[in-house]
Design a protein around this motif. Structure first.
Motif, PDB file in Angstrom:
ATOM      1  N   THR A  50       7.569   1.974 -11.873  1.00 46.75           N
ATOM      2  CA  THR A  50       8.683   2.984 -12.040  1.00 46.75           C
ATOM      3  C   THR A  50       9.023   3.017 -13.334  1.00 46.75           C
ATOM      4  OG1 THR A  50      10.151   0.920 -11.896  1.00 46.75           O
ATOM      5  CG2 THR A  50       9.429   2.224 -10.090  1.00 46.75           C
ATOM      6  N   ASN A  51       8.748   2.272 -14.374  1.00 45.96           N
ATOM      7  CA  ASN A  51       8.950   2.416 -15.714  1.00 45.96           C
ATOM      8  C   ASN A  51       7.915   3.503 -16.415  1.00 45.96           C
ATOM      9  OD1 ASN A  51      11.060   0.703 -16.377  1.00 45.96           O
ATOM     10  ND2 ASN A  51      10.108  -0.054 -18.128  1.00 45.96           N
ATOM     11  N   GLU A  73       7.519  -1.143  -3.457  1.00 45.96           N
ATOM     12  CA  GLU A  73       6.669  -1.781  -3.733  1.00 45.96           C
ATOM     13  C   GLU A  73       6.080  -1.564  -5.281  1.00 45.96           C
ATOM     14  OE1 GLU A  73       2.080  -3.744  -2.491  1.00 45.96           O
ATOM     15  OE2 GLU A  73       2.785  -1.987  -1.612  1.00 45.96           O
ATOM     16  N   GLN A  74       5.690  -2.248  -6.017  1.00 52.68           N
ATOM     17  CA  GLN A  74       5.275  -1.899  -7.116  1.00 52.68           C
ATOM     18  C   GLN A  74       3.768  -2.604  -7.450  1.00 52.68           C
ATOM     19  OE1 GLN A  74       7.693  -0.822 -10.971  1.00 52.68           O
ATOM     20  NE2 GLN A  74       8.710  -2.583 -10.188  1.00 52.68           N
ATOM     21  N   PRO A  88       5.939  -8.920  -2.572  1.00 57.68           N
ATOM     22  CA  PRO A  88       5.557  -8.307  -1.395  1.00 57.68           C
ATOM     23  C   PRO A  88       6.696  -6.937  -0.967  1.00 57.68           C
ATOM     24  CG  PRO A  88       5.786 -10.734  -1.058  1.00 57.68           C
ATOM     25  CD  PRO A  88       6.408 -10.268  -2.524  1.00 57.68           C
ATOM     26  N   PRO A  89       6.215  -5.968  -0.325  1.00 54.40           N
ATOM     27  CA  PRO A  89       6.846  -4.849  -0.383  1.00 54.40           C
ATOM     28  C   PRO A  89       8.040  -5.375   0.406  1.00 54.40           C
ATOM     29  CG  PRO A  89       4.514  -4.539   0.693  1.00 54.40           C
ATOM     30  CD  PRO A  89       4.718  -6.045   0.205  1.00 54.40           C
ATOM     31  N   ARG A  90       9.280  -4.593  -0.156  1.00 51.19           N
ATOM     32  CA  ARG A  90      10.609  -4.569   0.317  1.00 51.19           C
ATOM     33  C   ARG A  90      11.177  -5.827   0.011  1.00 51.19           C
ATOM     34  NH1 ARG A  90       8.702  -1.751   5.072  1.00 51.19           N
ATOM     35  NH2 ARG A  90       9.789  -3.391   6.313  1.00 51.19           N
ATOM     36  N   SER A  91      10.515  -6.869  -0.739  1.00 48.55           N
ATOM     37  CA  SER A  91      11.035  -8.034  -0.919  1.00 48.55           C
ATOM     38  C   SER A  91      12.247  -8.273  -1.897  1.00 48.55           C
ATOM     39  CB  SER A  91       9.756  -8.990  -1.136  1.00 48.55           C
ATOM     40  OG  SER A  91       9.310  -8.806  -2.301  1.00 48.55           O
ATOM     41  N   GLY A  92      12.497  -7.216  -2.732  1.00 47.96           N
ATOM     42  CA  GLY A  92      13.207  -7.263  -4.005  1.00 47.96           C
ATOM     43  C   GLY A  92      13.688  -5.761  -4.119  1.00 47.96           C
ATOM     44  N   PHE A  94      13.301  -3.023  -7.171  1.00 44.32           N
ATOM     45  CA  PHE A  94      12.291  -2.625  -8.136  1.00 44.32           C
ATOM     46  C   PHE A  94      12.600  -1.175  -8.465  1.00 44.32           C
ATOM     47  CE2 PHE A  94       9.924  -5.104  -4.909  1.00 44.32           C
ATOM     48  CZ  PHE A  94      10.088  -6.386  -5.515  1.00 44.32           C
ATOM     49  N   PHE A  95      13.320  -0.963  -9.737  1.00 44.63           N
ATOM     50  CA  PHE A  95      13.779   0.246 -10.285  1.00 44.63           C
ATOM     51  C   PHE A  95      14.013   0.323 -11.549  1.00 44.63           C
ATOM     52  CE2 PHE A  95      17.458  -2.279  -9.865  1.00 44.63           C
ATOM     53  CZ  PHE A  95      18.488  -1.735 -11.149  1.00 44.63           C
TER      54      PHE A  95
END
Length: 287
Positions: A50-51, A73-74, A88-92, A94-95
């Motif tokens: 995302t950065n 997910e990144q 893992p996807p959707r585990s945190g 991330f923005f």
């Protein structure tokens, strides 16, 4: 691959019911306000970083100050010192956020610390967990009586007038999914909620609040209360640390203060007080 809005129904390997997708529409409704800091908010299903995306959008003229980009997910996320990580996807959460600070550039070094204070504030209010900050950009949680890293912050310049700040927070990461034994998550720390929607809203609201105070004080960390608040929540202060510095140099001593430039001041055994502005800090023991 064109990023997909995460408010769309997930399919296939994205269908972990313990990790529901973020509600992009509800997040926009809650956070985008006339005269507020946040001007745009997008949630994408998957991206590299995302950065990197926001820096590129700024360079191409398609993003403005106040833009928030969230990824479920990144695949090429980066931390400090260009370290790579994944989850893992959707585990945190991330923005990244794009900001155009109207304060002296010399004070922009406080932005990662400001973001750390905001993240800790938002999570403490919503998740009900004790949080601490490791200088300069790590979020620490207590899991099983031990300090573990559950989040990190990365700032990048976007041209001469803007910055992009990336945040990664482990929310529902399970013990078997930890990248290293010293990692942690809100779930492992006993958070009262792991619902990412209210967590993200709380963090972004706290970030807008602290950024507003800091901007109103022309970036002055004392007048805005930022320096005092960061020091109060900094787990590095009062500890013996080793600072691994650029050029293969290191110093060891007690972390005694955060100076007016946001640097960590280390008192060495020979009586020298050395401010550290960049480097890797290792917590050795409490003093």
């Amino acid at each position: 691959m064109t990023p997909r809005d995460a408010s769309e129904p997930p399919a296939g390997r994205w269908s972990d019911l313990d990790r529901p997708p973020l509600d992009a529409t509800a997040l926009r409704r809650a956070l985008l306000r006339e005269g507020g800091l946040w001007s745009e908010l997008e949630v994408v299903q998957r991206t590299g970083s995302t950065n990197s995306d926001l820096v590129a959008r700024w360079a191409g003229g398609s993003a403005r100050g106040g833009t928030v980009l969230v990824a479920e997910e990144q695949t090429a996320a980066r931390g400090r010192l260009d370290r790579r990580w994944s989850a893992p996807p959707r585990s945190g959460l991330f923005f990244s956020v794009l900001l155009e600070p109207a304060v002296p550039v010399a004070r922009w070094g406080w932005l990662p610390l400001l973001t750390g204070v905001a993240v800790a504030t938002g999570l403490a209010r919503t998740a009900g967990v004790d949080t601490a900050l490791k200088w300069p950009n790590d979020l620490l949680l207590t899991v099983g009586g031990a300090e573990r890293k559950a989040g990190g912050i990365l700032l990048e310049r976007a041209g001469e007038s803007a910055v992009v700040i990336g945040v990664g927070i482990n929310v529902t990461l399970r013990e078997t999914e930890l990248p290293v034994p010293t990692a942690g998550s809100l779930a492992l720390a006993g958070a009262v909620t792991t619902d990412r929607d209210p967590l993200l809203r709380a963090v972004l609201r706290a970030l807008a609040d602290w950024y507003g105070r800091w901007s109103a004080a022309d970036g002055d960390p004392l007048a805005s209360g930022l320096q005092e608040t960061y020091a109060a929540g900094c787990a590095t202060l009062g500890r013996e640390v080793r600072a691994e510095l650029p050029g293969d140099r290191s110093i060891t001593g007690e972390a005694i203060a955060i100076d007016g430039d946001g640097r960590l001041v280390i008192a060495t055994a020979d009586g020298v007080r050395e401010p550290v502005g960049a480097g890797d800090i290792v917590h050795l023991r409490a003093v």
